[in-house]
Write a protein that holds these residues in place. Sequence first.
Motif, short mmCIF file in Angstrom:
data_model
loop_
_atom_site.label_atom_id
_atom_site.label_comp_id
_atom_site.label_asym_id
_atom_site.label_seq_id
_atom_site.Cartn_x
_atom_site.Cartn_y
_atom_site.Cartn_z
N MET A 293 0.85 -1.27 -0.14
CA MET A 293 -0.32 0.24 -0.03
C MET A 293 0.64 1.26 0.12
O MET A 293 0.61 2.35 -1.08
N PRO A 294 2.02 1.45 1.04
CA PRO A 294 2.72 2.57 1.06
C PRO A 294 3.48 3.03 -0.60
O PRO A 294 3.51 3.95 -0.74
N MET A 295 3.79 1.93 -1.11
CA MET A 295 4.90 1.92 -2.46
C MET A 295 3.78 2.42 -3.09
O MET A 295 4.00 3.19 -3.92
N LEU A 296 2.46 1.91 -3.31
CA LEU A 296 1.64 2.66 -4.75
C LEU A 296 1.34 3.84 -4.21
O LEU A 296 1.27 4.32 -5.77
N PHE A 297 1.17 3.59 -3.31
CA PHE A 297 0.76 5.28 -2.41
C PHE A 297 1.73 6.33 -3.15
O PHE A 297 1.56 6.85 -3.69
N ALA A 298 3.20 5.83 -2.60
CA ALA A 298 4.21 6.45 -2.80
C ALA A 298 4.38 7.46 -4.33
O ALA A 298 4.70 8.21 -5.36
N THR A 299 4.00 6.17 -5.08
CA THR A 299 4.81 5.94 -6.81
C THR A 299 3.23 6.33 -7.12
O THR A 299 3.26 7.28 -8.49
N THR A 300 2.19 6.45 -7.02
CA THR A 300 0.97 7.36 -7.25
C THR A 300 0.79 8.60 -7.54
O THR A 300 0.93 9.99 -8.26
N LEU A 301 2.11 9.06 -6.10
CA LEU A 301 2.30 10.62 -5.90
C LEU A 301 3.10 11.15 -7.05
O LEU A 301 3.18 12.10 -7.59
N LEU A 302 4.48 10.19 -6.96
CA LEU A 302 5.62 10.42 -8.06
C LEU A 302 4.02 10.74 -9.35
O LEU A 302 5.42 12.11 -10.00
N VAL A 303 3.82 9.85 -9.80
CA VAL A 303 3.30 9.49 -11.38
C VAL A 303 2.64 11.52 -11.86
O VAL A 303 3.03 12.13 -12.83
N ILE A 304 1.41 11.61 -10.37
CA ILE A 304 0.83 12.49 -10.40
C ILE A 304 1.13 13.92 -10.16
O ILE A 304 0.74 15.26 -10.25
N ASN A 305 2.28 14.13 -10.10
CA ASN A 305 3.15 15.29 -9.19
C ASN A 305 3.97 15.72 -10.95
O ASN A 305 4.00 15.68 -11.38
N PRO A 306 3.25 17.53 -10.89
CA PRO A 306 3.61 18.03 -12.28
C PRO A 306 5.02 18.30 -12.24
O PRO A 306 5.67 18.63 -13.65
N HIS A 307 6.23 18.21 -11.82
CA HIS A 307 7.11 18.85 -11.84
C HIS A 307 7.59 16.87 -12.39
O HIS A 307 9.22 16.59 -13.13
N MET A 308 6.74 15.92 -12.21
CA MET A 308 7.42 14.90 -12.95
C MET A 308 6.68 14.29 -14.87
O MET A 308 6.19 14.71 -15.22
N HIS A 309 8.40 14.18 -15.18
CA HIS A 309 8.28 13.99 -17.00
C HIS A 309 6.76 13.58 -17.19
O HIS A 309 7.60 12.49 -16.80
N ASP A 310 5.64 13.32 -18.13
CA ASP A 310 5.55 12.56 -19.04
C ASP A 310 5.99 11.16 -19.91
O ASP A 310 5.87 10.13 -19.70
N TRP A 311 7.56 12.14 -20.47
CA TRP A 311 7.96 10.77 -21.16
C TRP A 311 9.32 10.05 -21.10
O TRP A 311 9.61 9.26 -20.61
N LEU A 312 9.29 10.58 -19.09
CA LEU A 312 10.38 9.63 -18.77
C LEU A 312 9.45 8.12 -17.78
O LEU A 312 10.27 6.77 -17.67
N ILE A 313 7.79 8.59 -17.74
CA ILE A 313 7.45 7.77 -17.20
C ILE A 313 7.06 6.67 -18.52
O ILE A 313 7.22 5.41 -18.46
#
Length: 406
Positions: free
Chosen positions: A179-199
């Motif tokens: 659960m915490p891993m999914l939570f943290a990874t989701t926050l990383l994905v929806i972070n506006p500073h995270m580049h979509d091309w990297l994902i």
Amino acid sequence: MSEMRSFFFRNKTVFSLGFVSILISSLVGLVSGVTLGYMTDLLAIVPALMLLITPAIGVRGSIFGAVGSRLGTAVHMGTFELSFKKGSVLRQNVETSIILTIVMAVVMGAFAKLAAIVMGIESISLHEFIFISVMGGTLSSLVLIVINVIVAVTGFKHDWDLDNISAPIITAAGDIVTMPMLFATTLLVINPHMHDWLIVIFSIIFVIVAVLLILYVLLKKKDEVRRIFVQSIPTLLIFIIIEIVAGSLINNELESFIALPALLIMVSPFLGSSNSLGGILTSRFSSYLHMGLLRPKAIPGKLAFENFAITYVFGIFAFVLIGVATFTVSGFLGMESPPLATMIALSLIAGMISTTILCVLAYYLSILTFRLSLDPDDHSIPLITSMIDVFGVVAFVATILLLGLA
């Protein structure tokens, strides 16, 4: 009365180990539940995320619960050894669990996106689903591998029955880590500073790695890793679909869960305990079948009914504990909750319904896989976990409606 005393005396070892592992499973599952309770804002922003959460947690428990069951059977059969050498039971199971984790994480991400489209739910993109699933799943699985090995080695050294301790501990560990891993990874994905091309790049790499692992396994001939992988894949695919259905049921009642976060907190330990009970029962049936102590008959015999009774005793203990603990933790954290009596009634009523269903499923799934010359260790636990998650969620939601909480 004397018959009851005899029942508890005959199974004192089962109860002594089982109660401790169930206690750990239930209380540790609360940590996962609290994490889910704090995710209400995130679930409101990404409602389709629930379609990934339930299969992600369930698959982790199924893969590693099956590992624990196989190691328990190996101990009973005298084939277990404390060695990671090539061909050893321990190494084969660790290798298979890593491969299954990565492959099924990619599949889960794709299925979750497909389900969101079919249900008309607005969701994140396919590559974001795959990224969250694989990153969160792989990181949590590395921890679970270590825990599984520690449990197996410690149990073997102390001559414990792994059938009674592996499933609850691994289920609880899977809940608290995933659960915490999914939570943290989701926050990383929806972070506006995270580049979509990297994902996008990472998700493509994950897909390629999964394909290469499949080819690697299929090219192995007459190998235990190949056997476990090939036999596990169909079961896990069915499992993921069923788990997504369970996630959709919770998603449909999301407003009620958000209004009373205590209910959301209870979901994880409730399903975790149901899975632990199912894991203990199916592990024991699997070992009995391998040792010839349980005959695969249409009508359960005395040994099966005694194990059903053991499961009900564990169930009453676990679900009352969950009701009390969830109410206490919710109050401590300042989260809205129904009264204590209502929380106990919710957990116990839904729990007894779930326990009755899992007893029937555990027995017939075990004997069916055995009759089909399949290994119950590879099929029973994943199937029982997925089915109990769905039936458990149905029982949980139905009891919520019955008690007027929605």
